[in-house]
Design an enzyme around this catalytic site. Structure first.
Site, PDB file in Angstrom:
ATOM      1  N   PRO A  71       1.031  -1.363  -0.274  1.00 54.32           N
ATOM      2  CA  PRO A  71      -0.097   0.160  -0.027  1.00 54.32           C
ATOM      3  C   PRO A  71       0.743   1.063   0.181  1.00 54.32           C
ATOM      4  CG  PRO A  71      -0.767  -1.360   1.424  1.00 54.32           C
ATOM      5  CD  PRO A  71       0.687  -2.593   1.287  1.00 54.32           C
ATOM      6  N   CYS A  72       0.418   2.385  -0.807  1.00 54.36           N
ATOM      7  CA  CYS A  72       1.302   3.084  -0.929  1.00 54.36           C
ATOM      8  C   CYS A  72       0.950   4.613  -0.268  1.00 54.36           C
ATOM      9  CB  CYS A  72       1.427   3.856  -2.608  1.00 54.36           C
ATOM     10  SG  CYS A  72      -0.514   4.176  -3.844  1.00 54.36           S
ATOM     11  N   GLN A  73      -0.175   4.981   0.280  1.00 53.84           N
ATOM     12  CA  GLN A  73      -1.042   5.673   0.651  1.00 53.84           C
ATOM     13  C   GLN A  73       0.430   6.578   1.796  1.00 53.84           C
ATOM     14  OE1 GLN A  73      -2.183   3.055   0.823  1.00 53.84           O
ATOM     15  NE2 GLN A  73      -4.702   3.481   0.089  1.00 53.84           N
ATOM     16  N   PHE A 120       3.100   7.278   1.322  1.00 57.13           N
ATOM     17  CA  PHE A 120       4.358   7.849   0.950  1.00 57.13           C
ATOM     18  C   PHE A 120       3.816   8.323   0.019  1.00 57.13           C
ATOM     19  CE2 PHE A 120       5.687   3.325   2.195  1.00 57.13           C
ATOM     20  CZ  PHE A 120       6.339   3.794   3.233  1.00 57.13           C
ATOM     21  N   SER A 121       2.760   9.077  -0.082  1.00 60.61           N
ATOM     22  CA  SER A 121       1.881   9.339  -1.122  1.00 60.61           C
ATOM     23  C   SER A 121       2.080  10.586  -1.077  1.00 60.61           C
ATOM     24  CB  SER A 121      -0.210   8.728  -1.803  1.00 60.61           C
ATOM     25  OG  SER A 121      -0.803   9.022  -2.813  1.00 60.61           O
TER      26      SER A 121
END
Length: 399
Positions: free
Chosen positions: A94-96, A98-99
């Site tokens: 999941p990228c949230q 670092f988004s």
């Protein structure tokens, strides 16, 4: 150039793979197309799993036995069951955390699943792995944690102690690397920020990829070369070649945005544009009856342009499709016509921009399907990188 003797073992050597944080299966499908046989696809989201079950049990989509698809939290999976049975592990944690659109909490965010990705590597001990994440992970504010992730991938067996902070663990990992002691499980890891448009994807999508090979294999590897460029596209516009190819009327032709550098055109193909990607698809707003002949191709009303959300012009690669964690799935998930009007991309159009095949069906409402697509890895990009990895593994096994 590969000769027949080199290609033969590549074609016949079976290599099995595991896909974690599988999402809608873009990365997994790319790996499958590259010659890996998926034996497990793991995803916790029910709609993603519904999409996976539909498409990865479809003989048109899948050319190998159906993988086991597990709908569960990665934390609950014992990957040691696959030790010695799997050559390749891939996934998009999941990228949230670092988004650019998220809260930027990184290691303090409970959604940071890199520790679980590393646990999978430690337990499976594959020959190679590939993980994808947002470019935001490389921001200066995350620099220490970026190095921490990379070192954890290099030394997956050097676990963090229960009473140890990640900063202290980073120091211990740095000592391990500088000591040159690679007696335990060790991977040679490279990372690169890749713009998907430079690899023939009709979308300007920048993501970081981590690729690692088990060090005992002695593999030398680098990311595949970029084959496409903006300059080459601008040159074909300046000469009129692009406009004539796409039969664009003079009234819709836009001027070149910059002067191409001639030396950069020698070995590059033009970026692929939205207009090219959508060729053959009827406009779902203007031709709703024709649109019904394609999966997931329904008009979605309500698009509007506002500051920072102006849509993607037809004659460039699309802007990055977004998952829409803050409401409407990606205000940028729109097409901007030559007259300035905008409309949302249909699910099928978005799938084209992510290079999914037209027979790939997405489950869930428009907003849910667009979330799956916004989080996906472009299939053709995943395939190009995975194919390079597979070829390296095959040559190593044949040596």
């Amino acid at each position: 150039m590969w000769d027949v003797c080199t290609l033969l073992p590549i074609l016949i050597l079976a290599m099995k793979s595991i896909e974690i944080f599988a999402g809608a299966g873009g990365l997994g499908m790319g790996a499958h197309r590259a010659g890996f046989e998926p034996v497990l696809m793991l995803e916790w989201d029910r709609w993603c799993c519904s999409t996976l079950r539909h498409n990865f049990s479809n003989s048109i989509t899948l050319k190998t036995p159906q993988p086991t698809i597990i709908e569960d939290d990665v934390c609950n999976i014992d990957f040691a069951l696959y030790e010695g049975q799997v050559d390749f592990v891939s996934g998009g944690p999941p990228c949230q955390p670092f988004s650019l659109g998220g809260k930027h909490r990184a290691y303090a965010d409970t959604r940071d699943m890199f520790p679980q990705a590393i646990r999978a590597i430690e337990q499976v001990k594959p020959k190679a792995f590939m993980f994808e994440n947002v470019k935001g992970l490389t921001r200066a504010s995350f620099s220490s944690y970026y190095e921490y992730i990379k070192l954890r991938l290099e030394y997956p067996s050097l676990s963090r102690n229960s009473d140890e902070s990640w900063i202290d663990h980073l120091s211990r990992l740095e000592e391990q690397k500088t000591s040159g002691n690679h007696s335990d499980l060790h991977y040679n890891v490279v990372a690169r920020v890749i713009n998907a448009a430079n690899y023939g994807v009709p979308q300007k999508r920048e993501r970081i990829f981590f690729v690692g090979f088990r060090s005992d294999l002695g593999i030398d590897w680098h990311f595949p070369e970029e084959e496409y460029s903006k300059d080459a596209l601008e040159w074909t516009k300046a000469t009129g070649e692009y406009w004539e190819l796409m039969k664009v009327p003079f009234s819709e032709r836009s001027p070149a945005t910059h002067k191409p550098v001639s030396g950069s055109l020698l070995f590059k193909k033009p970026w692929i544009t939205v207009r090219q990607a959508l060729e053959g698809l009827p406009d779902a707003e203007q031709d709703p009856k024709g649109a019904t002949e394609f999966l997931n191709h329904q008009f979605q009303p309500g698009a509007r342009s506002y500051a920072g959300h102006t849509g993607s012009p037809l004659d460039e690669p699309a802007k990055t499709l977004k998952a829409g964690v803050h409401g409407v799935p990606g205000g940028e998930n729109m097409l901007r016509r030559p007259d300035g009007s905008v409309r949302y991309f249909s699910v099928r159009e978005s799938a084209r921009l992510q290079t999914f095949p037209d027979n790939f069906c997405f489950h869930g409402a428009w907003s849910e399907a667009m979330r799956q697509l916004g989080n996906a890895v472009p299939v053709s990009l995943a395939e190009k990188i995975a194919r390079n990895i597979r070829e390296a593994l095959t040559i190593s096994a044949s040596a």
